[in-house]
Write an enzyme that holds these catalytic residues in place. Structure first.
Site, mmCIF file in Angstrom:
data_model
loop_
_atom_site.group_PDB
_atom_site.id
_atom_site.type_symbol
_atom_site.label_atom_id
_atom_site.label_comp_id
_atom_site.label_asym_id
_atom_site.label_seq_id
_atom_site.Cartn_x
_atom_site.Cartn_y
_atom_site.Cartn_z
ATOM 1 N N ASN A 240 0.810 -1.222 0.000
ATOM 2 C CA ASN A 240 0.000 0.000 0.000
ATOM 3 C C ASN A 240 0.845 1.274 0.000
ATOM 4 O O ASN A 240 0.384 2.321 -0.427
ATOM 5 C CB ASN A 240 -0.955 0.009 1.200
ATOM 6 C CG ASN A 240 -0.279 -0.349 2.494
ATOM 7 O OD1 ASN A 240 0.328 -1.408 2.616
ATOM 8 N ND2 ASN A 240 -0.357 0.522 3.470
ATOM 9 N N CYS B 113 -2.964 5.102 7.871
ATOM 10 C CA CYS B 113 -3.209 4.742 9.267
ATOM 11 C C CYS B 113 -2.171 5.360 10.197
ATOM 12 O O CYS B 113 -2.438 5.577 11.354
ATOM 13 C CB CYS B 113 -3.169 3.229 9.448
ATOM 14 S SG CYS B 113 -3.745 2.354 8.040
HETATM 15 N N1 PLP Z 1 -4.456 -4.075 3.793
HETATM 16 C C1 PLP Z 1 -3.970 -3.118 2.996
HETATM 17 C C2 PLP Z 1 -2.820 -3.436 2.104
HETATM 18 C C3 PLP Z 1 -4.537 -1.841 2.995
HETATM 19 O O1 PLP Z 1 -4.044 -0.893 2.200
HETATM 20 C C4 PLP Z 1 -5.642 -1.582 3.867
HETATM 21 C C5 PLP Z 1 -6.238 -0.234 3.931
HETATM 22 O O2 PLP Z 1 -5.565 0.764 4.068
HETATM 23 C C6 PLP Z 1 -6.119 -2.620 4.670
HETATM 24 C C7 PLP Z 1 -5.504 -3.850 4.601
HETATM 25 C C8 PLP Z 1 -7.308 -2.414 5.571
HETATM 26 O O3 PLP Z 1 -8.473 -2.357 4.792
HETATM 27 P P1 PLP Z 1 -9.898 -1.900 5.372
HETATM 28 O O4 PLP Z 1 -9.871 -0.404 5.381
HETATM 29 O O5 PLP Z 1 -10.887 -2.446 4.414
HETATM 30 O O6 PLP Z 1 -10.042 -2.480 6.723
#
Ligand code: PLP
Length: 383
Positions: free
Chosen positions: A154, A328
């Protein structure tokens, strides 16, 4: 006069596509039934909508509709996969392998399981953000019950060699979970082709609503068993009890359906815009790309601007939505665990993530490039 916001943070979240919204709207008031109500038409209508959405999701990732479990998003799907395997397979072992660059949803879940007796190996990545497959092979033990490796990162957009990882994991008779939150609906993600056993996806990353996602759970070769996290009513094959979020699920289905048709064209367009942005900024000098430039998503670039503090840079450009590392952790400027794992800690606080999306225009990219270049030159001249 306030300037219109140029949004380049599509990895954090995406706007809902108008076609998705239109598909969802009747399910709020008009078709409001509970999908678990078997005794009347309102329930049947809701159930049919959920079944159709399940088909749409499964088509996009090439699995059986029965293998889709709807959740509140990827974080919940990750928790269900990782804790679910830990609880169901603890008779075989308590060893889990993951990577230092995984999303916090995976890392924090693993940390939590350590308090319950799990032994977790956090494998490193190289300076490009890519894994060492021989090291993975050596690290899998008799008691390794799960390997977690994300599809696309991400923060950097780096794409892991998921198929090769799956082959290694299966040769050692372990289970493979991939967090494909940032890949599904943007590039080809085919669970059969890649050999994935468990995989999460999230609607709000693909122009669907927030608060809905899914976990893919393989039913054969091998059949994966999970222990549920949430009990009460036995919805979703007993794996996720609770009244289904029909509206959200309908939105997720439609978002998948649109992505299946349009993601190739979007990716092509975005890759051109990304190159335009990246090249113009690299031309400033002392700007570096974080992560592999060969194996990465078409819409992301993570750039380090030497001598510049990324939070100050972003603060001077309030009309552009940009992120430092992941959303986050961006409330406070702190070193990105992803860049740290890539050995780029010293550049971490100078790094900015640009994530483009299907509504990004060439004009916006030109404005961003010009405004960013001007601020960087000024900041450097004052440094
Ligand atoms: N995994 C990855 C790679 C992400 O980018 C994100 C969101 O930022 C998540 C998990 C979490 O996703 P969700 O917002 O649907 O809980």
């Amino acid at each position: 006069m306030s300037q219109k916001l140029i949004y380049l943070d599509y990895n954090a979240t995406t706007p809902v596509d108008k076609r998705v919204l239109e598909t969802m709207l009747p399910y709020f008031s008009e078709k409001f039934g509970n999908a678990a109500s078997h005794t009347h038409a309102a329930g049947w209508t809701a159930k049919k909508a959920v079944d159709d959405a399940r088909e749409q999701v499964s088509k996009l990732i090439n699995c059986d509709a029965q293998e889709i479990i709807f959740t509140s998003g990827s974080t919940e799907a990750i928790n269900l996969a990782v804790k679910g395997v830990f609880n169901a397979y603890s008779g075989k072992g308590k060893h889990i392998i993951t990577y230092a660059t995984e999303h916090k949803a995976v890392l924090d879940t693993c940390k939590y399981l350590e308090t319950l007796g799990a032994e977790v190996t956090y494998l490193p990545v190289n300076s490009e953000g890519l894994p060492d497959l021989q090291l993975l092979e050596k690290s899998i033990r008799e008691d390794t019950i799960l390997v977690c490796a994300m599809f696309a990162n991400n923060e950097t957009g780096v794409i892991f060699p998921v198929k090769e990882i799956a082959e290694i994991v299966h040769a050692k008779k372990s289970i493979f979970f991939s967090d494909a939150t940032q890949a599904v609906g943007k590039i080809m993600v085919d669970v059969q082709e890649e050999g994935i056993d468990l995989m999460c996806l999230s609607a709000h990353k693909i122009y669907g609503p927030k608060g809905v996602g899914a976990l893919y759970v393989r039913r054969k070769n091998p059949r994966v068993t999970l222990t549920a996290l949430i009990h009460g009513g036995g919805h979703e094959r007993g794996l996720r009890s609770g009244t289904l979020n029909v509206t959200g699920i309908v939105g997720l289905g439609k978002a998948c359906n649109i992505a299946a048709d349009e993601m190739w064209d979007d990716a092509q367009k975005l890759s051109i815009l990304r190159t335009l942005l990246e090249q113009s900024l690299l031309d400033l000098g002392s700007v570096f790309v974080n992560g592999s430039q060969k194996q990465r998503m078409p819409h992301i670039t993570n750039l380090a601007f030497a001598v510049i503090k990324a939070d100050s840079l972003i603060a001077q450009l309030p009309h552009i939505a940009l992120a430092m590392g992941s959303a986050c952790t961006s409330a406070l400027p702190e070193t990105s665990h992803v860049l740290q794992a890539m050995g780029r800690e010293s550049l971490s606080l100078s790094s900015v993530r640009f994530s483009l999306g299907k509504y990004t225009t060439e004009e916006e990219i030109k404005t961003v490039t010009a405004d960013l270049s001007a601020v960087i030159k000024k900041m450097r001249s004052e440094a």
